[in-house]
Design a protein around this motif. Structure first.
Motif, PDB file in Angstrom:
ATOM      1  N   MET A   1       0.848  -1.176   0.000  1.00 17.10           N
ATOM      2  CA  MET A   1       0.000   0.000   0.000  1.00 17.10           C
ATOM      3  C   MET A   1       0.890   1.233   0.000  1.00 17.10           C
ATOM      4  O   MET A   1       1.996   1.201   0.523  1.00 17.10           O
ATOM      5  N   ARG A   2       0.397   2.298  -0.549  1.00 16.55           N
ATOM      6  CA  ARG A   2       1.138   3.557  -0.568  1.00 16.55           C
ATOM      7  C   ARG A   2       0.924   4.303   0.733  1.00 16.55           C
ATOM      8  O   ARG A   2       0.059   3.964   1.527  1.00 16.55           O
ATOM      9  N   ILE A   3       1.688   5.357   0.916  1.00 15.68           N
ATOM     10  CA  ILE A   3       1.695   6.058   2.199  1.00 15.68           C
ATOM     11  C   ILE A   3       0.324   6.630   2.564  1.00 15.68           C
ATOM     12  O   ILE A   3      -0.061   6.624   3.726  1.00 15.68           O
ATOM     13  N   GLY A   4      -0.436   7.095   1.597  1.00 13.62           N
ATOM     14  CA  GLY A   4      -1.761   7.645   1.895  1.00 13.62           C
ATOM     15  C   GLY A   4      -2.685   6.616   2.516  1.00 13.62           C
ATOM     16  O   GLY A   4      -3.369   6.879   3.510  1.00 13.62           O
ATOM     17  N   GLU A   5      -2.700   5.429   1.928  1.00 17.97           N
ATOM     18  CA  GLU A   5      -3.531   4.347   2.458  1.00 17.97           C
ATOM     19  C   GLU A   5      -3.023   3.896   3.826  1.00 17.97           C
ATOM     20  O   GLU A   5      -3.802   3.656   4.754  1.00 17.97           O
ATOM     21  N   LEU A   6      -1.699   3.800   3.959  1.00 21.33           N
ATOM     22  CA  LEU A   6      -1.088   3.421   5.231  1.00 21.33           C
ATOM     23  C   LEU A   6      -1.478   4.405   6.330  1.00 21.33           C
ATOM     24  O   LEU A   6      -1.881   4.010   7.418  1.00 21.33           O
ATOM     25  N   CYS A   7      -1.387   5.690   6.018  1.00 19.10           N
ATOM     26  CA  CYS A   7      -1.727   6.724   7.005  1.00 19.10           C
ATOM     27  C   CYS A   7      -3.197   6.662   7.398  1.00 19.10           C
ATOM     28  O   CYS A   7      -3.533   6.814   8.574  1.00 19.10           O
ATOM     29  N   ALA A   8      -4.047   6.454   6.417  1.00 18.67           N
ATOM     30  CA  ALA A   8      -5.476   6.368   6.703  1.00 18.67           C
ATOM     31  C   ALA A   8      -5.778   5.187   7.623  1.00 18.67           C
ATOM     32  O   ALA A   8      -6.537   5.313   8.581  1.00 18.67           O
ATOM     33  N   LYS A   9      -5.163   4.048   7.350  1.00 14.84           N
ATOM     34  CA  LYS A   9      -5.409   2.853   8.161  1.00 14.84           C
ATOM     35  C   LYS A   9      -4.781   2.965   9.560  1.00 14.84           C
ATOM     36  O   LYS A   9      -5.321   2.434  10.521  1.00 14.84           O
ATOM     37  N   ALA A  10      -3.639   3.645   9.645  1.00 15.95           N
ATOM     38  CA  ALA A  10      -2.952   3.777  10.937  1.00 15.95           C
ATOM     39  C   ALA A  10      -3.479   4.956  11.743  1.00 15.95           C
ATOM     40  O   ALA A  10      -3.244   5.041  12.947  1.00 15.95           O
ATOM     41  N   GLY A  11      -4.165   5.883  11.074  1.00 15.32           N
ATOM     42  CA  GLY A  11      -4.650   7.065  11.774  1.00 15.32           C
ATOM     43  C   GLY A  11      -3.534   8.026  12.134  1.00 15.32           C
ATOM     44  O   GLY A  11      -3.579   8.664  13.183  1.00 15.32           O
ATOM     45  N   LEU A  12      -2.545   8.119  11.263  1.00 10.86           N
ATOM     46  CA  LEU A  12      -1.398   8.993  11.499  1.00 10.86           C
ATOM     47  C   LEU A  12      -1.158   9.888  10.285  1.00 10.86           C
ATOM     48  O   LEU A  12      -1.393   9.465   9.156  1.00 10.86           O
ATOM     49  N   PRO A  13      -0.655  11.096  10.513  1.00 11.66           N
ATOM     50  CA  PRO A  13      -0.325  11.961   9.384  1.00 11.66           C
ATOM     51  C   PRO A  13       0.918  11.458   8.636  1.00 11.66           C
ATOM     52  O   PRO A  13       1.764  10.769   9.212  1.00 11.66           O
ATOM     53  N   ARG A  14       1.033  11.853   7.377  1.00 10.32           N
ATOM     54  CA  ARG A  14       2.180  11.448   6.557  1.00 10.32           C
ATOM     55  C   ARG A  14       3.497  11.880   7.182  1.00 10.32           C
ATOM     56  O   ARG A  14       4.470  11.132   7.170  1.00 10.32           O
ATOM     57  N   ASP A  15       3.540  13.101   7.694  1.00 11.73           N
ATOM     58  CA  ASP A  15       4.783  13.601   8.286  1.00 11.73           C
ATOM     59  C   ASP A  15       5.236  12.728   9.448  1.00 11.73           C
ATOM     60  O   ASP A  15       6.431  12.511   9.641  1.00 11.73           O
ATOM     61  N   THR A  16       4.292  12.233  10.224  1.00 11.30           N
ATOM     62  CA  THR A  16       4.631  11.370  11.356  1.00 11.30           C
ATOM     63  C   THR A  16       5.215  10.055  10.860  1.00 11.30           C
ATOM     64  O   THR A  16       6.228   9.582  11.376  1.00 11.30           O
ATOM     65  N   VAL A  17       4.589   9.474   9.858  1.00 13.84           N
ATOM     66  CA  VAL A  17       5.085   8.211   9.303  1.00 13.84           C
ATOM     67  C   VAL A  17       6.484   8.407   8.733  1.00 13.84           C
ATOM     68  O   VAL A  17       7.390   7.599   8.968  1.00 13.84           O
ATOM     69  N   ARG A  18       6.666   9.486   8.011  1.00 18.96           N
ATOM     70  CA  ARG A  18       7.995   9.765   7.446  1.00 18.96           C
ATOM     71  C   ARG A  18       9.021   9.992   8.559  1.00 18.96           C
ATOM     72  O   ARG A  18      10.170   9.563   8.454  1.00 18.96           O
ATOM     73  N   TYR A  19       8.621  10.674   9.620  1.00 17.81           N
ATOM     74  CA  TYR A  19       9.517  10.898  10.764  1.00 17.81           C
ATOM     75  C   TYR A  19       9.908   9.567  11.397  1.00 17.81           C
ATOM     76  O   TYR A  19      11.082   9.323  11.685  1.00 17.81           O
ATOM     77  N   TYR A  20       8.932   8.705  11.633  1.00 20.00           N
ATOM     78  CA  TYR A  20       9.211   7.399  12.216  1.00 20.00           C
ATOM     79  C   TYR A  20      10.166   6.610  11.318  1.00 20.00           C
ATOM     80  O   TYR A  20      11.047   5.898  11.806  1.00 20.00           O
ATOM     81  N   GLU A  21       9.986   6.726  10.025  1.00 17.41           N
ATOM     82  CA  GLU A  21      10.861   6.032   9.090  1.00 17.41           C
ATOM     83  C   GLU A  21      12.293   6.587   9.195  1.00 17.41           C
ATOM     84  O   GLU A  21      13.256   5.825   9.257  1.00 17.41           O
ATOM     85  N   ARG A  22      12.434   7.910   9.261  1.00 17.37           N
ATOM     86  CA  ARG A  22      13.763   8.524   9.406  1.00 17.37           C
ATOM     87  C   ARG A  22      14.423   8.130  10.724  1.00 17.37           C
ATOM     88  O   ARG A  22      15.641   7.994  10.804  1.00 17.37           O
ATOM     89  N   GLN A  23      13.611   7.937  11.774  1.00 16.05           N
ATOM     90  CA  GLN A  23      14.134   7.564  13.088  1.00 16.05           C
ATOM     91  C   GLN A  23      14.455   6.075  13.192  1.00 16.05           C
ATOM     92  O   GLN A  23      14.955   5.622  14.214  1.00 16.05           O
ATOM     93  N   GLY A  24      14.137   5.324  12.150  1.00 20.63           N
ATOM     94  CA  GLY A  24      14.436   3.895  12.154  1.00 20.63           C
ATOM     95  C   GLY A  24      13.379   3.032  12.809  1.00 20.63           C
ATOM     96  O   GLY A  24      13.620   1.850  13.053  1.00 20.63           O
TER      97      GLY A  24
ATOM     98  N   LEU B   1      10.536   2.321  11.442  1.00 24.43           N
ATOM     99  CA  LEU B   1      10.051   1.481  10.347  1.00 24.43           C
ATOM    100  C   LEU B   1      11.279   1.032   9.569  1.00 24.43           C
ATOM    101  O   LEU B   1      12.241   1.787   9.432  1.00 24.43           O
ATOM    102  N   GLU B   2      11.218  -0.165   9.064  1.00 29.30           N
ATOM    103  CA  GLU B   2      12.330  -0.637   8.248  1.00 29.30           C
ATOM    104  C   GLU B   2      12.378   0.183   6.962  1.00 29.30           C
ATOM    105  O   GLU B   2      11.367   0.716   6.512  1.00 29.30           O
ATOM    106  N   LYS B   3      13.562   0.293   6.394  1.00 29.75           N
ATOM    107  CA  LYS B   3      13.712   1.049   5.150  1.00 29.75           C
ATOM    108  C   LYS B   3      12.832   0.426   4.080  1.00 29.75           C
ATOM    109  O   LYS B   3      12.893  -0.772   3.824  1.00 29.75           O
ATOM    110  N   ILE B   4      12.006   1.264   3.501  1.00 26.74           N
ATOM    111  CA  ILE B   4      11.079   0.803   2.477  1.00 26.74           C
ATOM    112  C   ILE B   4      11.728   1.025   1.112  1.00 26.74           C
ATOM    113  O   ILE B   4      12.013   2.167   0.747  1.00 26.74           O
ATOM    114  N   PRO B   5      11.969  -0.039   0.368  1.00 25.28           N
ATOM    115  CA  PRO B   5      12.571   0.149  -0.953  1.00 25.28           C
ATOM    116  C   PRO B   5      11.569   0.764  -1.923  1.00 25.28           C
ATOM    117  O   PRO B   5      10.362   0.576  -1.797  1.00 25.28           O
ATOM    118  N   GLN B   6      12.094   1.508  -2.851  1.00 22.25           N
ATOM    119  CA  GLN B   6      11.244   2.067  -3.898  1.00 22.25           C
ATOM    120  C   GLN B   6      11.278   1.077  -5.062  1.00 22.25           C
ATOM    121  O   GLN B   6      12.329   0.877  -5.678  1.00 22.25           O
TER     122      GLN B   6
END
Length: 122
Positions: free
Chosen positions: A1-24, A26-31
């Motif tokens: 799923m893309r980040i929009g769908e992930l955020c909707a299901k998790a109830g979190l803003p995109r910036d938060t998800v991206r922050y969590y990813e930068r903080q490690g 979330l595992e590195k998501i390959p493109q």
């Protein structure tokens, strides 16, 4: 799923998800496709985000959450080491729980005394 769908299901803003990813957290998501910037997140990522959100709501720091996640996913830890680390974390949670119960009792006591004369002796 893309980040929009992930955020909707998790109830979190995109910036938060991206922050969590930068903080490690979330595992590195390959493109999957170098021609666009779309990352594809999995159900495991969603589950991890829900756990992070819940732990944050309970007052855990991102550092504490990262410790538990690192233990869980790191193959360098043996099963016994993972178990021991998680048992220690469980003991810390139980200690926090006892402290919260005591704090709750103090707040209830203070609430019950509102409007009553102060009889503390000096």
């Amino acid at each position: 799923m893309r980040i929009g769908e992930l955020c909707a299901k998790a109830g979190l803003p995109r910036d938060t998800v991206r922050y969590y990813e930068r903080q490690g957290l979330l595992e590195k998501i390959p493109q999957p496709n170098v021609s666009n910037n779309y990352k594809v997140y999995s159900a495991v990522d969603l589950q991890r985000l829900k756990m992070i959100k819940h732990a944050k709501m309970l007052g855990f720091t991102l550092s504490e959450i990262a410790d538990v996640l690192a233990i869980w996913v790191d193959d360098a830890f043996s099963v016994e080491q993972k178990r021991a680390s998680l048992v220690r974390k469980l003991m810390q949670i139980e200690e926090k729980e006892r402290a919260l119960v005591a704090l709750r009792a103090g707040v209830v006591n203070a609430l019950n005394k509102i409007g009553q004369p102060c009889d503390d002796a000096f």
